[in-house]
Write a protein that holds these residues in place. Structure first.
Motif, PDB file in Angstrom:
ATOM      1  N   GLY A  93       0.807  -1.214   0.000  1.00 57.51           N
ATOM      2  CA  GLY A  93       0.000   0.000   0.000  1.00 57.51           C
ATOM      3  C   GLY A  93       0.840   1.264   0.000  1.00 57.51           C
ATOM      4  N   GLU A  94       0.412   2.252   0.795  1.00 54.33           N
ATOM      5  CA  GLU A  94       1.125   3.524   0.864  1.00 54.33           C
ATOM      6  C   GLU A  94       2.536   3.337   1.416  1.00 54.33           C
ATOM      7  N   ASN A  95       2.692   2.438   2.389  1.00 52.79           N
ATOM      8  CA  ASN A  95       4.027   2.173   2.924  1.00 52.79           C
ATOM      9  C   ASN A  95       4.954   1.626   1.843  1.00 52.79           C
ATOM     10  N   GLY A  96       4.405   0.808   0.958  1.00 50.35           N
ATOM     11  CA  GLY A  96       5.197   0.270  -0.146  1.00 50.35           C
ATOM     12  C   GLY A  96       5.642   1.347  -1.111  1.00 50.35           C
ATOM     13  N   ARG A  97       4.780   2.338  -1.339  1.00 49.29           N
ATOM     14  CA  ARG A  97       5.148   3.439  -2.240  1.00 49.29           C
ATOM     15  C   ARG A  97       6.258   4.294  -1.616  1.00 49.29           C
ATOM     16  N   ILE A  98       6.223   4.434  -0.315  1.00 46.75           N
ATOM     17  CA  ILE A  98       7.282   5.192   0.363  1.00 46.75           C
ATOM     18  C   ILE A  98       8.607   4.443   0.269  1.00 46.75           C
ATOM     19  N   VAL A  99       8.563   3.130   0.416  1.00 41.10           N
ATOM     20  CA  VAL A  99       9.769   2.306   0.271  1.00 41.10           C
ATOM     21  C   VAL A  99      10.348   2.444  -1.130  1.00 41.10           C
ATOM     22  N   ASP A 100       9.481   2.408  -2.137  1.00 41.79           N
ATOM     23  CA  ASP A 100       9.948   2.555  -3.522  1.00 41.79           C
ATOM     24  C   ASP A 100      10.634   3.905  -3.723  1.00 41.79           C
ATOM     25  N   ASN A 152       5.581   9.823   6.800  1.00 43.65           N
ATOM     26  CA  ASN A 152       4.712   9.300   5.751  1.00 43.65           C
ATOM     27  C   ASN A 152       4.082   7.954   6.089  1.00 43.65           C
ATOM     28  N   THR A 153       4.477   7.354   7.206  1.00 43.92           N
ATOM     29  CA  THR A 153       3.925   6.044   7.569  1.00 43.92           C
ATOM     30  C   THR A 153       3.350   6.027   8.980  1.00 43.92           C
ATOM     31  N   GLY A 154       4.133   6.418   9.959  1.00 44.93           N
ATOM     32  CA  GLY A 154       3.730   6.290  11.355  1.00 44.93           C
ATOM     33  C   GLY A 154       4.746   5.480  12.135  1.00 44.93           C
ATOM     34  N   TYR A 155       5.581   4.708  11.434  1.00 45.64           N
ATOM     35  CA  TYR A 155       6.701   4.052  12.109  1.00 45.64           C
ATOM     36  C   TYR A 155       7.592   5.147  12.695  1.00 45.64           C
ATOM     37  N   PHE A 156       8.101   4.926  13.904  1.00 50.98           N
ATOM     38  CA  PHE A 156       8.909   6.006  14.462  1.00 50.98           C
ATOM     39  C   PHE A 156      10.385   5.791  14.158  1.00 50.98           C
ATOM     40  N   PRO A 157      11.161   6.875  14.144  1.00 59.40           N
ATOM     41  CA  PRO A 157      12.567   6.806  13.715  1.00 59.40           C
ATOM     42  C   PRO A 157      13.414   5.911  14.618  1.00 59.40           C
ATOM     43  N   ILE A 158      14.402   5.280  14.021  1.00 58.45           N
ATOM     44  CA  ILE A 158      15.328   4.455  14.793  1.00 58.45           C
ATOM     45  C   ILE A 158      16.576   5.246  15.162  1.00 58.45           C
ATOM     46  N   THR A 159      16.708   6.453  14.598  1.00 55.28           N
ATOM     47  CA  THR A 159      17.851   7.315  14.928  1.00 55.28           C
ATOM     48  C   THR A 159      17.349   8.555  15.663  1.00 55.28           C
ATOM     49  N   GLN A 160      18.045   8.946  16.708  1.00 59.36           N
ATOM     50  CA  GLN A 160      17.612  10.055  17.541  1.00 59.36           C
ATOM     51  C   GLN A 160      17.625  11.387  16.801  1.00 59.36           C
ATOM     52  N   LYS A 161      18.583  11.577  15.910  1.00 58.51           N
ATOM     53  CA  LYS A 161      18.717  12.869  15.237  1.00 58.51           C
ATOM     54  C   LYS A 161      17.554  13.166  14.295  1.00 58.51           C
ATOM     55  N   ALA A 162      16.806  12.155  13.920  1.00 56.31           N
ATOM     56  CA  ALA A 162      15.672  12.377  13.026  1.00 56.31           C
ATOM     57  C   ALA A 162      14.642  13.292  13.679  1.00 56.31           C
ATOM     58  N   TYR A 163      14.536  13.215  14.997  1.00 54.50           N
ATOM     59  CA  TYR A 163      13.550  14.035  15.705  1.00 54.50           C
ATOM     60  C   TYR A 163      13.890  15.522  15.651  1.00 54.50           C
ATOM     61  N   GLU A 164      15.136  15.838  15.370  1.00 55.24           N
ATOM     62  CA  GLU A 164      15.574  17.231  15.330  1.00 55.24           C
ATOM     63  C   GLU A 164      15.282  17.900  13.989  1.00 55.24           C
ATOM     64  N   LEU A 165      14.964  17.130  12.983  1.00 55.39           N
ATOM     65  CA  LEU A 165      14.755  17.678  11.647  1.00 55.39           C
ATOM     66  C   LEU A 165      13.411  18.403  11.542  1.00 55.39           C
ATOM     67  N   PRO A 166      13.375  19.493  10.804  1.00 58.66           N
ATOM     68  CA  PRO A 166      12.136  20.293  10.675  1.00 58.66           C
ATOM     69  C   PRO A 166      10.945  19.489  10.189  1.00 58.66           C
ATOM     70  N   ILE A 167      11.157  18.543   9.281  1.00 64.13           N
ATOM     71  CA  ILE A 167      10.033  17.786   8.724  1.00 64.13           C
ATOM     72  C   ILE A 167       9.301  17.006   9.818  1.00 64.13           C
ATOM     73  N   VAL A 168      10.055  16.506  10.797  1.00 63.57           N
ATOM     74  CA  VAL A 168       9.464  15.751  11.904  1.00 63.57           C
ATOM     75  C   VAL A 168       8.789  16.698  12.887  1.00 63.57           C
ATOM     76  N   GLN A 169       9.458  17.781  13.223  1.00 64.07           N
ATOM     77  CA  GLN A 169       8.901  18.724  14.188  1.00 64.07           C
ATOM     78  C   GLN A 169       7.618  19.371  13.680  1.00 64.07           C
ATOM     79  N   GLU A 170       7.591  19.698  12.408  1.00 62.15           N
ATOM     80  CA  GLU A 170       6.386  20.295  11.823  1.00 62.15           C
ATOM     81  C   GLU A 170       5.242  19.279  11.778  1.00 62.15           C
ATOM     82  N   ASN A 171       5.590  18.020  11.485  1.00 64.10           N
ATOM     83  CA  ASN A 171       4.567  16.981  11.446  1.00 64.10           C
ATOM     84  C   ASN A 171       3.965  16.750  12.829  1.00 64.10           C
ATOM     85  N   MET A 172       4.801  16.816  13.865  1.00 64.40           N
ATOM     86  CA  MET A 172       4.325  16.645  15.244  1.00 64.40           C
ATOM     87  C   MET A 172       3.341  17.752  15.620  1.00 64.40           C
ATOM     88  N   LYS A 173       3.618  18.965  15.178  1.00 65.60           N
ATOM     89  CA  LYS A 173       2.736  20.091  15.486  1.00 65.60           C
ATOM     90  C   LYS A 173       1.387  19.916  14.794  1.00 65.60           C
TER      91      LYS A 173
END
Length: 463
Positions: free
Chosen positions: A66-73, A369-390
């Motif tokens: 599904g959508e997760n597969g398109r993100i993987v591609d 784009n999926t809902g799986y949470f990041p496995i690396t801590q620095k991902a949380y610092e990126l604007p794309i993640v912070q804006e999505n959380m808001k």
């Protein structure tokens, strides 16, 4: 006697032709020897020096649909565009169970992948298969810094202090609830229920006028999480991490308590019992027919899209008993493994791709784009993640729940060679208990008896 000598006259042009042919023959011979010598040197050079621009192909089997597969591609396309010496070919192989079944069939042949995504419960089997190269090998060789990664996630895939696979998609189960229905029932929409008793009270108030309070799919994963959330281990031997597990323990006090509470909801008709997993519950929830469900955080984006603003979706922690104090949810999802049947160069290329997938930028993109949470801590610092959380604060629930879990053997998760089979037997037991065929204790005891027999048979093959 006189001997007469006849003088023979040879035309000059004949002599010229003979001399020319001789010269040409000598030249051809010399040229041929030189060409052969050059050809030999060329072959030797080709054997000695590999092709610098050779493209290494990596076949990746995965189970993202599904959508997760398109993100993987999209991730694969981006990688191939930025790595001209490696070409990754992503191949969808069906569900996690189907993919692992196909992998088992391919072992010992040339038909298998370079790397494969395997769900968390396949960890013990993959280690025992001897068909993989532990990721620890590449980590040590590259001096790769894994301190950047989430400790709890890494710990799940680390057995006997060795990292066997690289985490990719990580999730845990959460409570989804309809905030609009909570308001109409006089419940606080900003305070989701956490304890078993709170769920029961909320489900009772929410069940009215064609709406059922709760619908929890008959899924062994939920039982396993109920037990871990109480600080109990699923199997013995330190949850199978101090040695091969020999006993399934979901029929212990913690498992019986959880299933008895669950059955009470069904018996009171404030929760739906239906054979099958969570697919039916998700559909009923998005249609507004049930107020609370359990599902993976990886379903968050899909649920939000399906609801499409018809009501406000709330998210909360997975429930626990009031006595629980030393537990938490277990890391779930899947990781990537490298098969040792491929060449060193191909394995190294797969490792390069794995490192790419683990980068903060890739993990951030995958997360929002999926809902799986990041496995690396620095991902949380990126604007794309912070804006999505808001914009979608629901994404924060699974992360907060994950961080709140106590780090111990219970929350590290169990490893078991017959885990998929154990889940099927446990799901049968849940169904028997909820339908009243057997008591929760009887159903879980019967399942444990069958599972233990399978564990014993498996351990004998490993030995």
């Amino acid at each position: 006697m006189k001997v007469f000598h006849r003088k023979i006259s040879i035309p000059a042009y004949v002599i010229f032709i003979v001399l020319l042919l001789g010269i040409l023959e000598i030249g051809y011979a010399m040229w041929g020897q030189q060409d052969m010598a050059q050809g030999t040197e060329t072959v030797k050079a080709a054997e000695a020096e590999p092709l610098v621009n050779e493209v290494k192909k990596v076949v990746w089997w995965h189970s993202m649909s599904g959508e997760n597969g398109r993100i993987v591609d999209k991730l694969v396309t981006n990688f191939n565009e930025s790595h001209k010496d490696i070409k990754v070919e992503a191949v969808f192989q069906g569900s996690y169970f189907d993919s692992l079944t196909k992998l088992k069939a391919s072992m010992g042949t040339k038909l298998g992948p370079t790397m494969v995504q395997v769900y968390d419960i396949g960890t013990r089997y993959m280690i025992d298969s001897k068909a993989i190269t532990p990721i620890q090998t590449f980590v040590d060789r590259d001096k790769y810094d894994i301190s950047q990664m989430d400790e709890a996630i890494i710990n799940y895939y680390r057995v006997e202090n060795k990292l066997y696979s690289m985490p990719f998609n990580t999730s845990n189960p959460i409570l989804y609830y309809n905030k609009d229905l909570f308001k109409s029932a006089g419940l606080n929409p900003d305070k989701p229920p956490v304890l078993y008793a709170d769920i029961t009270q909320a489900a009772t108030k929410l069940t009215k006028e064609g709406v059922t309070g709760a619908y929890f799919g008959t899924y062994s994963w939920y039982m396993e999480q109920f037990v871990a959330n109480q600080g109990a281990e699923m199997v013995n031997q330190g949850n199978g991490r101090d040695g091969l597990a020999t006993a399934w323990q979901l029929n212990g006090e913690e498992g019986v308590k959880a299933l008895t509470w669950w059955k009470g909801l069904v018996d009171s008709q404030v929760a739906i019992h239906s054979a099958g997993k969570s697919d039916g519950s998700k559909k009923a929830f998005t249609e507004g027919k049930v107020a609370m469900i359990f599902d993976t955080t990886a379903a968050l984006r899909d649920i939000l899209n399906s609801v499409d603003g018809k009501f406000e979706v709330g998210t909360g922690f997975f429930p626990k008993s009031s006595e629980a104090s030393n537990g938490g949810v277990v890391v779930s999802g899947a990781s990537n493994w490298i098969m040792n049947s491929k060449s060193d160069a191909e394995q190294q290329a797969a490792w390069t791709f794995m490192k790419y997938l683990s980068e903060p930028e890739q993990q951030a993109f995958f997360h929002v784009n999926t809902g799986y949470f990041p496995i690396t801590q620095k991902a949380y610092e990126l604007p794309i993640v912070q804006e999505n959380m808001k914009q979608f604060p629901q994404f924060k629930t699974a992360i907060d729940q994950h961080n709140a879990a106590k780090l111990n053997k219970a929350t590290q998760g169990g490893v078991l060679g017959v885990y998929p089979e154990a889940r099927k037997l446990t799901e049968n037991a849940i169904g028997q208990a909820l339908s009243g065929q057997l008591s929760p204790q009887e159903a879980l005891d019967a399942a444990a008896l069958d599972i233990n027999a399978k564990i014993e048979a498996y351990n004998q093959t490993v030995d």
